[in-house]
Every structure is written in C-alpha cells, then in structure tokens.
Design a protein around this motif. Structure first.
Motif, PDB file in Angstrom:
ATOM      1  N   GLY A  57       0.816  -1.203   0.000  1.00 15.66           N
ATOM      2  CA  GLY A  57       0.000   0.000   0.000  1.00 15.66           C
ATOM      3  C   GLY A  57       0.850   1.253   0.000  1.00 15.66           C
ATOM      4  N   GLY A  58       1.992   1.217   0.703  1.00 16.46           N
ATOM      5  CA  GLY A  58       2.846   2.391   0.794  1.00 16.46           C
ATOM      6  C   GLY A  58       3.528   2.752  -0.504  1.00 16.46           C
ATOM      7  N   THR A  59       3.808   1.771  -1.358  1.00 18.58           N
ATOM      8  CA  THR A  59       4.459   2.080  -2.629  1.00 18.58           C
ATOM      9  C   THR A  59       3.529   2.810  -3.585  1.00 18.58           C
ATOM     10  OG1 THR A  59       3.827   0.013  -3.743  1.00 18.58           O
ATOM     11  CG2 THR A  59       5.854  -0.017  -2.412  1.00 18.58           C
ATOM     12  N   GLY A  60       2.218   2.629  -3.408  1.00 19.47           N
ATOM     13  CA  GLY A  60       1.248   3.230  -4.310  1.00 19.47           C
ATOM     14  C   GLY A  60       1.101   2.500  -5.627  1.00 19.47           C
ATOM     15  N   GLU A  61       1.981   1.517  -5.884  1.00 19.36           N
ATOM     16  CA  GLU A  61       1.941   0.806  -7.160  1.00 19.36           C
ATOM     17  C   GLU A  61       0.689  -0.055  -7.282  1.00 19.36           C
ATOM     18  OE1 GLU A  61       3.913   0.810  -9.817  1.00 19.36           O
ATOM     19  OE2 GLU A  61       5.295   2.324  -9.044  1.00 19.36           O
ATOM     20  N   PHE A  62       0.317  -0.717  -6.191  1.00 21.53           N
ATOM     21  CA  PHE A  62      -0.805  -1.652  -6.253  1.00 21.53           C
ATOM     22  C   PHE A  62      -2.158  -0.952  -6.102  1.00 21.53           C
ATOM     23  CE2 PHE A  62       2.556  -4.641  -5.905  1.00 21.53           C
ATOM     24  CZ  PHE A  62       2.068  -5.840  -6.363  1.00 21.53           C
ATOM     25  N   THR A  63      -2.140   0.321  -5.779  1.00 20.86           N
ATOM     26  CA  THR A  63      -3.390   1.081  -5.718  1.00 20.86           C
ATOM     27  C   THR A  63      -3.496   2.076  -6.855  1.00 20.86           C
ATOM     28  OG1 THR A  63      -2.322   2.604  -4.154  1.00 20.86           O
ATOM     29  CG2 THR A  63      -3.666   0.827  -3.230  1.00 20.86           C
ATOM     30  N   GLY A  64      -2.367   2.590  -7.336  1.00 19.56           N
ATOM     31  CA  GLY A  64      -2.393   3.576  -8.413  1.00 19.56           C
ATOM     32  C   GLY A  64      -2.230   2.987  -9.793  1.00 19.56           C
ATOM     33  N   ARG A  65      -1.532   1.865  -9.879  1.00 25.73           N
ATOM     34  CA  ARG A  65      -1.311   1.224 -11.186  1.00 25.73           C
ATOM     35  C   ARG A  65      -1.601  -0.268 -11.054  1.00 25.73           C
ATOM     36  NH1 ARG A  65       4.053   2.831 -14.167  1.00 25.73           N
ATOM     37  NH2 ARG A  65       5.105   2.092 -12.275  1.00 25.73           N
ATOM     38  N   THR A  66      -2.799  -0.558 -10.604  1.00 26.39           N
ATOM     39  CA  THR A  66      -3.153  -1.939 -10.266  1.00 26.39           C
ATOM     40  C   THR A  66      -3.070  -2.869 -11.467  1.00 26.39           C
ATOM     41  OG1 THR A  66      -4.707  -0.954  -8.688  1.00 26.39           O
ATOM     42  CG2 THR A  66      -4.846  -3.331  -9.039  1.00 26.39           C
ATOM     43  N   GLN A  67      -3.564  -2.428 -12.612  1.00 24.59           N
ATOM     44  CA  GLN A  67      -3.533  -3.271 -13.811  1.00 24.59           C
ATOM     45  C   GLN A  67      -2.108  -3.650 -14.177  1.00 24.59           C
ATOM     46  OE1 GLN A  67      -6.315  -4.306 -16.312  1.00 24.59           O
ATOM     47  NE2 GLN A  67      -4.596  -5.713 -16.471  1.00 24.59           N
ATOM     48  N   LYS A  68      -1.211  -2.681 -14.175  1.00 29.02           N
ATOM     49  CA  LYS A  68       0.172  -2.966 -14.556  1.00 29.02           C
ATOM     50  C   LYS A  68       0.842  -3.896 -13.563  1.00 29.02           C
ATOM     51  CE  LYS A  68       4.308  -0.867 -16.468  1.00 29.02           C
ATOM     52  NZ  LYS A  68       5.261  -1.720 -15.744  1.00 29.02           N
TER      53      LYS A  68
END
Length: 327
Positions: A57-68
């Motif tokens: 959650g802290g990286t933002g990758e799995f919430t902001g770019r979930t598809q990628k």
C-alpha cells in the motif's frame, strides 16, 4: 489425444528432476484457468499480513497502477514457469523479480509465507474445494513442492519447508498469528477487487464483485472488515465452480499450451514485453536486508548480488545439481 494423456506423461516424469516440465503441463495444459485463480487468491491473501499489506500500500503501485502490477506479476511468474530457470527469458524473469525485491526490507519469514501460499492454494482449490476437473495426485503435489523449493533457493530464502505438509502448516500458522487489519492492506485489497470486476462486462460487474467475495475464506473477509457474503452467494459460487469442473472434465485436453501472454485480462503490453524490463524500478536500495535475495552471481553479473566471499558465477541448474550431489 486422450483426456488423461498429460496426466500419464506427468507420472512418467520425476517430480524433482522434472518439476519445471510438470509445472508447465499443469499450468498451461491441464489447469490454466484454475491455476490462475488459485495463484491470484494466493497473492491476494498476503495483503492481510500487515508487513506485506502496508509495504504494498505504501508504494502506491498496487493502488495507483493496479492493472500494470497485476500484469507484471503474472508475466514474471509465467516467464519462469514457461522457460525454466536457465539462461534466457526465464532467468531474465527471475533476475527482474529479485531486483525488485532487493529494493525493500522484506523478512525471510514473509518470503517463506508468500512462497507457501503458491504451494498450498492450488492444492486447496483443486483438491480440497473440489474445483478442479480432476484432483492433483501426490506425485503432482510433490512436483509443485520441488518447483517452489527450487524457486525459493534462487530467491535466497532460508529454511524452506521440504514437504507439502510443511508448507501447509507454515501458511496456516503464519496467517493465524499475523493476519490483521491495516489501512494499506485494505487499500490494496479494494484496488485488486476493483480490477477483477473490470474483467467482466459492465452489466455483470455487481454480480462479479459478489462472486469474488463469495470465494474468499472467512479469515480474509474478517481481516479486511468486509461485510460477509450471504450463504446463498457462498453456495452459488461453490456450485458454479463445481459444475464448471464437471464440464471441463468432459472436454478434450488442451493440446496447445495457454500462457499468460494470451490472457485477455493482461492489457499493459499490447505490443509485447521484455521480461528483463517490466515491473518496478525503485531508485536506490535504502534499507539493510537480512535476506540475501539471490545466491547466484550470474543473475546480476560479477559483484551484482553475490554475498561477500561467494563463489564465482554458476548456472542455477548446475548449482542445484552440485548441491544435491548429482553433478
């Protein structure tokens, strides 16, 4: 080709020496859809471990770019399984995964737990829940164990269980001890469920969401603080998946392998991808690690990730054979 030809081929192979080939058959011929669902749930449940959920959650990758992130994970895991761990695309995928992991302070216990979910969840989906068109045999389960033990070795994970029962007990006890609500874990869970809904037509989105919730076990529902699915939805999902298994059992075997690249839900790389260039590239490595992520210098080149005093470059397959006394 007869319906059980691939099963028979698997049982002519050695579950340890031929574990990569057995996994290729199971994942690309026998159970491509089921393995995808089981491994998806395996990864999803790791969000309920605070250290993992908060990190993602802290990286933002799995919430902001979930598809990628979904696509990268599927393609990297698929790359190792499809091509093996030797020189070529499979090793590129392994190298890329280890490089990403090295950017974060991940404990050996968390690594072991995540690895255990990859071993246990396919068996629970196919055998325990009865959603496979046939059960995995003990021979096949042994191959799954050996494949992920090999992967764990190449990731530098210590104290990897030696048996399926060991992986199962590790996963269950780790979840019982560590599952807990965190804002980061819930955010990643929400984003993942939102993505799953997009895989269906818009008119089916509401039903798809309820179906997805209905196949999650109670520990996940409680940890993420979701409203529990109704008994009717639980029964409906269970019945639908078992009916599907009965239909697939009567179908002809899949002679052409189905790999992740052919999955229409993977959308980030319409023009193709390079396994050595996908994923995240965090700047620097700001933390000290208590897990050496890989013990094979050739994955990164001289001085790349080999610990001080390590031996020179050696092919992973050769290294494993030497360690087991076969070379």
């Amino acid at each position: 080709m007869k319906r059980f030809a691939f099963r028979d081929e698997i049982h002519r192979l050695d579950p340890e020496a031929d574990c990569v080939r057995i996994m290729q058959i199971l994942n690309a011929h026998e159970f491509p859809w089921d393995m995808g669902r089981a491994l998806g749930i395996a990864l999803y449940r790791t969000y309920a471990v605070p250290a993992i959920g908060e990190l993602l959650g802290g990286t933002g990758e799995f919430t902001g770019r979930t598809q990628k992130r979904y696509d990268d994970t599927a393609l990297i895991l698929n790359g190792m399984m499809r091509y093996g761990f030797g020189p070529g695309p499979g090793r590129d995928a392994l190298r890329r995964m280890n490089q990403m992991h090295r950017s974060y302070d991940i404990s050996n216990d968390d690594y072991r737990y995540v690895l255990s979910t990859f071993v246990v969840m396919p068996v629970r989906w196919l055998n325990d829940r009865g959603y496979g068109w046939r059960r995995l045999s003990d021979h096949e389960v042994s191959a799954v164990v050996h494949y992920y033990r090999r992967l764990g070795r190449y990731m530098g994970i210590k104290d990897v269980p030696e048996t399926y029962e060991g992986f199962r007990d590790l996963m269950d006890s780790y979840e019982e001890e560590h599952f807990a609500y965190t804002e980061g874990g819930r955010a990643v869970s929400d984003a993942t469920l939102d993505l799953m809904v997009t895989f269906y037509p818009p008119r089916a989105a509401r039903a798809a969401r309820r179906f997805s919730m209905a196949i999650l076990d109670e520990s996940l529902i409680e940890t993420f603080r979701y409203d529990p699915p109704s008994r009717a939805w639980r029964r409906a999902a269970d019945t639908a998946l078992k009916l599907r298994a009965g239909v697939v059992r009567r179908m002809r075997p899949r002679e052409e392998p189905l790999w992740a690249e052919a999955n229409p839900n993977i959308r980030s790389y319409p023009d193709g991808h390079d396994l050595g260039r996908i994923g995240t590239f965090p700047a620097g490595c700001p933390v000290a690690h208590d897990v050496d992520p890989v013990a094979h210098e050739e994955l990164y080149g001289p001085g790349g990730a080999a610990p001080a005093g390590a031996a020179g470059a050696q092919d992973p397959e050769s290294a494993e054979a030497s360690a087991d006394g076969r070379a």
